[in-house]
Write a protein that holds these residues in place. Structure first.
Motif, PDB file in Angstrom:
ATOM      1  N   SER A 140      -2.022  14.641  19.758  1.00  0.00           N
ATOM      2  CA  SER A 140      -1.383  14.390  21.052  1.00  0.00           C
ATOM      3  C   SER A 140       0.136  14.354  20.955  1.00  0.00           C
ATOM      4  N   GLY A 141       0.659  14.490  19.735  1.00  0.00           N
ATOM      5  CA  GLY A 141       2.108  14.490  19.558  1.00  0.00           C
ATOM      6  C   GLY A 141       2.730  13.113  19.569  1.00  0.00           C
ATOM      7  N   MET A 142       1.915  12.090  19.415  1.00  0.00           N
ATOM      8  CA  MET A 142       2.439  10.728  19.427  1.00  0.00           C
ATOM      9  C   MET A 142       3.247  10.462  18.159  1.00  0.00           C
ATOM     10  N   PRO A 143       4.467   9.970  18.277  1.00  0.00           N
ATOM     11  CA  PRO A 143       5.247   9.630  17.070  1.00  0.00           C
ATOM     12  C   PRO A 143       4.686   8.371  16.407  1.00  0.00           C
ATOM     13  N   ARG A 144       4.187   8.515  15.194  1.00  0.00           N
ATOM     14  CA  ARG A 144       3.575   7.382  14.487  1.00  0.00           C
ATOM     15  C   ARG A 144       4.609   6.727  13.581  1.00  0.00           C
ATOM     16  N   ASP A 145       4.727   5.405  13.706  1.00  0.00           N
ATOM     17  CA  ASP A 145       5.709   4.675  12.910  1.00  0.00           C
ATOM     18  C   ASP A 145       5.046   4.053  11.687  1.00  0.00           C
ATOM     19  N   ILE A 146       5.815   3.283  10.931  1.00  0.00           N
ATOM     20  CA  ILE A 146       5.315   2.716   9.678  1.00  0.00           C
ATOM     21  C   ILE A 146       4.181   1.723   9.923  1.00  0.00           C
ATOM     22  N   THR A 147       4.208   1.026  11.064  1.00  0.00           N
ATOM     23  CA  THR A 147       3.125   0.072  11.350  1.00  0.00           C
ATOM     24  C   THR A 147       1.801   0.799  11.559  1.00  0.00           C
ATOM     25  N   ASN A 148       1.858   1.997  12.154  1.00  0.00           N
ATOM     26  CA  ASN A 148       0.634   2.775  12.342  1.00  0.00           C
ATOM     27  C   ASN A 148       0.068   3.240  11.005  1.00  0.00           C
ATOM     28  N   TYR A 149       0.943   3.695  10.120  1.00  0.00           N
ATOM     29  CA  TYR A 149       0.482   4.113   8.793  1.00  0.00           C
ATOM     30  C   TYR A 149      -0.127   2.934   8.034  1.00  0.00           C
ATOM     31  N   ASN A 150       0.507   1.777   8.141  1.00  0.00           N
ATOM     32  CA  ASN A 150      -0.037   0.591   7.464  1.00  0.00           C
ATOM     33  C   ASN A 150      -1.420   0.235   7.998  1.00  0.00           C
ATOM     34  N   SER A 151      -1.597   0.345   9.314  1.00  0.00           N
ATOM     35  CA  SER A 151      -2.898   0.034   9.915  1.00  0.00           C
ATOM     36  C   SER A 151      -3.962   1.016   9.449  1.00  0.00           C
ATOM     37  N   TYR A 152      -3.589   2.285   9.339  1.00  0.00           N
ATOM     38  CA  TYR A 152      -4.560   3.288   8.896  1.00  0.00           C
ATOM     39  C   TYR A 152      -4.913   3.099   7.419  1.00  0.00           C
ATOM     40  N   VAL A 153      -3.918   2.772   6.605  1.00  0.00           N
ATOM     41  CA  VAL A 153      -4.185   2.495   5.187  1.00  0.00           C
ATOM     42  C   VAL A 153      -5.136   1.309   5.055  1.00  0.00           C
ATOM     43  N   ASN A 154      -4.908   0.281   5.856  1.00  0.00           N
ATOM     44  CA  ASN A 154      -5.790  -0.890   5.820  1.00  0.00           C
ATOM     45  C   ASN A 154      -7.217  -0.512   6.206  1.00  0.00           C
ATOM     46  N   ALA A 155      -7.364   0.354   7.217  1.00  0.00           N
ATOM     47  CA  ALA A 155      -8.703   0.784   7.635  1.00  0.00           C
ATOM     48  C   ALA A 155      -9.416   1.523   6.511  1.00  0.00           C
ATOM     49  N   LYS A 156      -8.673   2.286   5.725  1.00  0.00           N
ATOM     50  CA  LYS A 156      -9.275   3.012   4.606  1.00  0.00           C
ATOM     51  C   LYS A 156      -9.622   2.065   3.453  1.00  0.00           C
ATOM     52  N   LEU A 157      -8.773   1.078   3.209  1.00  0.00           N
ATOM     53  CA  LEU A 157      -9.041   0.133   2.126  1.00  0.00           C
ATOM     54  C   LEU A 157     -10.273  -0.712   2.419  1.00  0.00           C
ATOM     55  N   VAL A 158     -10.452  -1.075   3.681  1.00  0.00           N
ATOM     56  CA  VAL A 158     -11.577  -1.936   4.052  1.00  0.00           C
ATOM     57  C   VAL A 158     -12.912  -1.267   3.749  1.00  0.00           C
ATOM     58  N   VAL A 159     -12.990   0.033   3.985  1.00  0.00           N
ATOM     59  CA  VAL A 159     -14.259   0.744   3.766  1.00  0.00           C
ATOM     60  C   VAL A 159     -14.359   1.327   2.364  1.00  0.00           C
ATOM     61  N   GLY A 160     -13.327   1.120   1.542  1.00  0.00           N
ATOM     62  CA  GLY A 160     -13.397   1.567   0.155  1.00  0.00           C
ATOM     63  C   GLY A 160     -12.997   3.005  -0.084  1.00  0.00           C
ATOM     64  N   GLU A 161     -12.361   3.653   0.894  1.00  0.00           N
ATOM     65  CA  GLU A 161     -11.894   5.027   0.700  1.00  0.00           C
ATOM     66  C   GLU A 161     -10.497   4.985   0.078  1.00  0.00           C
ATOM     67  N   LEU A 162     -10.469   4.693  -1.209  1.00  0.00           N
ATOM     68  CA  LEU A 162      -9.209   4.416  -1.894  1.00  0.00           C
ATOM     69  C   LEU A 162      -8.361   5.669  -2.070  1.00  0.00           C
TER      70      LEU A 162
END
Length: 402
Positions: A140-162
């Motif tokens: 959608s062209g949304m500018p993603r900031d560092i907080t968005n990247y941190n949230s996505y990294v956390n979502a991956k860590l929670v499910v074990g997709e290291l």
């Protein structure tokens, strides 16, 4: 009151705002659905007008775009842990409908919306949905900031997709963003989950390198000055929490205690609920209930209120089976000392542990009874053998020999 006056757009908007303020997610969804229904049944052409007429100020088409962020903000992550799979799937379907409305209206998610959605999907461990919303934001062209990247990294860590989490952290640099303390905390947790304790120590030492206190080298055993990203963020409670968790994960309880003390005393960093819960979790895990309760008692002094989730770390199936009386006393203190009702899961844990303890006690009694009968049989057998030998020698005729 007539039905028509009851469900005017103005009143529905007021009811929606009240629901959002109270974090009543069910009522907020209901009102949102009603406004969508009114929007479909009351079309109006507002595209040609730059100034919205006063008579249309409460028109659903005007109200819905601003409501989309509000409805996503009602995702109260504190209650997600109690969701059943049915509740989680139903909530996910609702979110899909909101996103569809956003796309049809030509709107876009905000950074706050994306964080709320990623946090929700991380809480219910729905990695696929987190990937979809991440790609949706990118396309959608949304500018993603560092907080968005941190949230996505956390979502991956929670499910074990290291691997995906590590790849996303590398993408942060390529996106031209500056990592912050949350990024470093995620990296520490990532290395801890990968079992690379030395790498976790390096990240922690680097995060604390802006002040160069000697205790980092003393307790963590690693020190490295780096010219790149100097004074990036400095030590924060988030970084300490993750390092404490990694040390506990690796069984380094003494180092964990020392680091907690240095954080509070030397750094003068106020511990959060997570700080205490990490200490409680690992001490209880390693059967040190005295220390675990000590950290629980420290929480009110630091103006941190324990929650039922805190007690769940103390009252586990293992600790309850090992010391049922102690865990039962802790459950009672939830009400008498902290003014909260024991969670249903805690009660179930104690009930199951009580049954196991009773079964174990019964097994011990049966084993003791079997042992007694076994020794009695051996004694009777030995007496019979002696009698037989005496008869063969003629020294036993049913009466004492003289």
């Amino acid at each position: 009151m007539s039905t028509k006056s009851r469900f005017t757009t103005k009143k529905l908007l007021a009811e929606f705002k009240n629901s959002v303020d109270k974090h009543d997610i069910n009522q907020a969804w209901y009102v949102y659905h009603r406004l969508q229904h009114k929007y479909r049944n009351t079309p109006a052409d507002l595209s040609s007008s730059k100034v919205i007429p006063r008579r249309l100020i409460h028109h659903p088409k005007v109200a819905l775009p601003t409501m989309q962020s509000d409805i996503l903000s009602v995702l109260n992550l504190k209650h997600v842990v109690s969701y059943t799979p049915y509740h989680a799937s139903r909530m996910t379907e609702r979110i899909k409908k909101v996103l569809k409305t956003v796309a049809e209206s030509g709107g876009a998610l905000t950074s706050k919306d994306l964080n709320a959605l990623l946090g929700y999907f991380a809480s219910i461990k729905n990695s696929e949905a987190a990937d979809h919303i991440w790609q949706y934001a990118a396309l959608s062209g949304m500018p993603r900031d560092i907080t968005n990247y941190n949230s996505y990294v956390n979502a991956k860590l929670v499910v074990g997709e290291l691997d995906r989490a590590l790849e996303t952290i590398r993408e942060i640099r390529r996106a031209g963003l500056q990592p912050n303390s949350y990024t470093q905390a995620s990296l520490i947790r990532l290395y801890g989950l990968l079992g690379d304790l030395e790498a976790a120590k390096r990240v922690f030492g680097f995060a604390c390198s802006s002040t160069k206190l000697a205790f980092v080298k003393k307790h963590i055993g690693y020190w490295q000055d780096s010219l790149e990203d100097a004074n990036l963020s400095g030590p924060t409670v988030h970084i300490y929490n993750e390092m404490l968790d990694v040390l506990g994960m690796n069984g380094m309880v003494e180092e964990m205690r020392a680091l907690f003390e240095e954080m509070v005393v030397e750094r003068e960093i106020k511990p959060t609920r997570k700080s205490f819960e990490v200490m409680i979790k690992w001490h209880a895990k390693y059967w040190d209930m005295d220390s675990a309760e000590k950290y629980l008692e420290m929480m009110p002094g630091c103006k941190v209120r324990p929650t039922p989730a805190t007690f769940k770390l103390l009252i586990t199936p293992e600790t309850a089976t090992r010391d049922l009386n102690r865990c039962g006393k802790l459950a009672m203190e939830m009400t008498t000392k902290y003014g909260m009702a024991p969670a249903k899961s805690i009660i179930n844990t104690l009930e199951i542990a009580a049954k196991k303890v009773k079964e174990m006690e019964q097994m011990v009694k049966e084993a003791e009874a079997q042992k007694t009968s076994l020794f009695a049989g051996l004694y009777i057998g030995s007496v019979a053998k002696e009698t037989s030998e005496a008869e063969e020698k003629g020294g036993w005729n049913g009466s004492p020999s003289h």
